[in-house]
Write an enzyme that holds these catalytic residues in place. Structure first.
Site, mmCIF file in Angstrom:
data_model
loop_
_atom_site.group_PDB
_atom_site.id
_atom_site.type_symbol
_atom_site.label_atom_id
_atom_site.label_comp_id
_atom_site.label_asym_id
_atom_site.label_seq_id
_atom_site.Cartn_x
_atom_site.Cartn_y
_atom_site.Cartn_z
ATOM 1 C CB SER A 75 4.879 47.930 23.655
ATOM 2 O OG SER A 75 5.620 46.988 22.909
ATOM 3 C CG HIS A 85 2.430 51.203 22.552
ATOM 4 N ND1 HIS A 85 1.750 50.225 23.226
ATOM 5 C CD2 HIS A 85 2.923 50.604 21.440
ATOM 6 C CE1 HIS A 85 1.827 49.091 22.572
ATOM 7 N NE2 HIS A 85 2.537 49.286 21.476
ATOM 8 C CE LYS A 117 -1.251 48.796 20.812
ATOM 9 N NZ LYS A 117 -1.680 47.434 21.032
HETATM 10 C C1 LIG Z 1 3.345 49.877 17.876
HETATM 11 C C2 LIG Z 1 2.052 49.304 17.376
HETATM 12 N N1 LIG Z 1 1.487 49.866 16.283
HETATM 13 C C3 LIG Z 1 0.311 49.398 15.815
HETATM 14 C C4 LIG Z 1 -0.352 48.349 16.412
HETATM 15 C C5 LIG Z 1 -1.644 47.876 15.852
HETATM 16 O O1 LIG Z 1 -2.693 48.244 16.658
HETATM 17 P P1 LIG Z 1 -4.146 47.621 16.406
HETATM 18 O O2 LIG Z 1 -4.146 46.324 17.135
HETATM 19 O O3 LIG Z 1 -5.084 48.610 16.981
HETATM 20 O O4 LIG Z 1 -4.311 47.455 14.933
HETATM 21 C C6 LIG Z 1 0.195 47.737 17.532
HETATM 22 C C7 LIG Z 1 -0.482 46.630 18.169
HETATM 23 O O5 LIG Z 1 -0.080 46.048 19.136
HETATM 24 C C8 LIG Z 1 1.436 48.224 18.036
HETATM 25 O O6 LIG Z 1 2.003 47.684 19.124
#
Ligand SMILES: Cc1ncc(COP(=O)(O)O)c(C=O)c1O
Length: 86
Positions: free
Chosen positions: A24, A52, A83
């Protein structure tokens, strides 16, 4: 980083190799093909977090596995609906 990964796998501590598909902070795309060579060499489970990457990479947004053309070689591919798909 690659040497660090190889060392960890060689000494048997890492049984599951986990990577983001797209990181990210800078939008870097994981070198899934290269990483899979380590997975095969050290016989560990591979997981890609496509939080992402879902909806962004690959045909119709199918993610990192499709983007890298490594179908059937990654054990676990996870995504999120919060996202790109949101
Ligand atoms: C790489 C990554 N995996 C998983 C998640 C978790 O996503 P969620 O907020 O939909 O549970 C995030 C959240 O920012 C993330 O950046």
């Amino acid at each position: 980083m690659r040497a660090h990964l190889a060392r960890k796998l060689r000494i048997g501590r890492a049984q599951v190799l986990i990577t983001d598909g797209v990181f990210s902070m800078d939008g870097d795309i994981a070198p899934a093909g290269k990483t899979l060579r380590h997975r095969g060499k050290y016989n560990c489970i591979m997981m890609i977090d496509d939080a992402h990457s879902s909806g962004v990479l690959g045909k119709n947004g199918r993610g990192t596995v499709d983007h890298a053309g490594v179908h059937g070689r990654v054990h676990i591919q996870v995504g999120t609906l919060t996202k790109r798909l949101a």
